[in-house]
Design a protein around this motif. Sequence first.
Motif, PDB file in Angstrom:
ATOM      1  N   VAL A   1       0.828  -1.210   0.000  1.00 35.12           N
ATOM      2  CA  VAL A   1       0.000   0.000   0.000  1.00 35.12           C
ATOM      3  C   VAL A   1       0.864   1.262   0.000  1.00 35.12           C
ATOM      4  O   VAL A   1       0.381   2.343   0.318  1.00 35.12           O
ATOM      5  N   ALA A   2       2.127   1.110  -0.374  1.00 33.26           N
ATOM      6  CA  ALA A   2       3.051   2.237  -0.309  1.00 33.26           C
ATOM      7  C   ALA A   2       2.632   3.383  -1.224  1.00 33.26           C
ATOM      8  O   ALA A   2       2.907   4.552  -0.932  1.00 33.26           O
ATOM      9  N   SER A   3       1.976   3.076  -2.335  1.00 31.49           N
ATOM     10  CA  SER A   3       1.631   4.119  -3.309  1.00 31.49           C
ATOM     11  C   SER A   3       0.331   4.840  -2.969  1.00 31.49           C
ATOM     12  O   SER A   3      -0.063   5.759  -3.679  1.00 31.49           O
ATOM     13  N   LEU A   4      -0.348   4.429  -1.895  1.00 28.15           N
ATOM     14  CA  LEU A   4      -1.646   5.006  -1.546  1.00 28.15           C
ATOM     15  C   LEU A   4      -1.612   5.597  -0.141  1.00 28.15           C
ATOM     16  O   LEU A   4      -1.048   5.000   0.772  1.00 28.15           O
ATOM     17  N   ASP A   5      -2.204   6.764   0.024  1.00 29.56           N
ATOM     18  CA  ASP A   5      -2.414   7.321   1.357  1.00 29.56           C
ATOM     19  C   ASP A   5      -3.822   7.039   1.848  1.00 29.56           C
ATOM     20  O   ASP A   5      -4.046   6.745   3.018  1.00 29.56           O
ATOM     21  N   GLU A   6      -4.788   7.120   0.923  1.00 33.76           N
ATOM     22  CA  GLU A   6      -6.174   6.828   1.242  1.00 33.76           C
ATOM     23  C   GLU A   6      -6.797   6.084   0.067  1.00 33.76           C
ATOM     24  O   GLU A   6      -6.474   6.346  -1.092  1.00 33.76           O
ATOM     25  N   ALA A   7      -7.704   5.154   0.372  1.00 37.93           N
ATOM     26  CA  ALA A   7      -8.380   4.411  -0.700  1.00 37.93           C
ATOM     27  C   ALA A   7      -9.543   3.625  -0.121  1.00 37.93           C
ATOM     28  O   ALA A   7      -9.512   3.209   1.042  1.00 37.93           O
TER      29      ALA A   7
END
Length: 377
Positions: free
Chosen positions: A302-308
């Motif tokens: 999930v390194a590329s996402l802050d929120e999802a």
Amino acid sequence: MAERPASRESRGRNRVVPAVVLATVVAVGAVGAVAVARHSHDASDPRATAAPSVHTAKVVRRDLSNSQTVAGQLGFGPVRDLKGTGTGTLTKLPSNGATTVRGKALYRVDDRPVPVFYGGTPFFRDLRKVGLVGNDVTVLRNNLVALGYDVGFEGTAQRSAGQPQGTTFTASLAAALKRWQQDVGLKPTGELKAGDAVVLSGPVRVNSVKAQTGDPVAEDILSYVSPKKVITVPVNAQQVSAIKPGDTVTIVLPGGEFPGTVSGIARTAQNDSAQPDAQPGSGDDSSSKTNVTVLPKRASDVASLDEADVQVEFVSEIHKNVLTVPVGALVALSGGGFVVQRPGGELVRVQTGMFATGLVEVSGKGVAEGLTVVVAS
């Protein structure tokens, strides 16, 4: 002659089957009855009814599991506020997204650094007198040790109820404090005033800065969150009992599926405002949700996402390496129980186990992997 429905007593002797499965079984039982009855009717009899179309499937050995998939939110967890202590003016503030480091400044007051310590008790008083005892002294000692300073004899003792608990502020601890103050750019006094350092429970990530430079320090300075990305999943209160901390889950993101672990379950349930029709005392608690916290097993997933927005699959039960057939292969017997039908018309009695995703676990004499059975279509 059509078979009579099973009596209440005979049904009670068999495994309870979910209502949706019962509906399927009744339909399949009718197919089985027609398939067997075809041999007792003349094909030229105009009263004869054509049997429903059927196809076959094989008994397959596999893992069978029951699961529930619930929508969740990837983020950094609950937001908490930090209020400054002491006196003075804020002269430098962190940026959003900054992560705290033990012993390093979080902000500056009157142009002096205010470092971060980790522990459970804030510095609520000035630590200057040798012999003071308390949990705030313990926080100071533990952090200086973690930063590599020699604090001398521990000075910790068990005390009876009513007496101060924690570590004693010794001359050796004061000397270590003085060395640390000099290293970080503070006046090396060997004393620690309330407000000289910020105590947090652990590393945090700055969520948003609320104050501005020039504001007094004794105000709301910033909000913070966990530095680790977590998934918050609101689960129906009726279903959360099947979930336990440590359970392995599957996290479904736009980029694929990844493993995760249940790290915590809230102790209280909250009413879902999105369900306005739920009436208190109605017995319907479908709008009552309990937050379940899930951690990705690999931060890189999930390194590329802050929120999802995500989906989380919780497995409540699993039967490994069992024989299975499609639910549509079951034929209900009027006397209770089930059979499967072979293409030649032979009926094989089966015991049913777990039902999941259109499949059912079966066992019994003559039931083996690869056996071909009729399935209603």
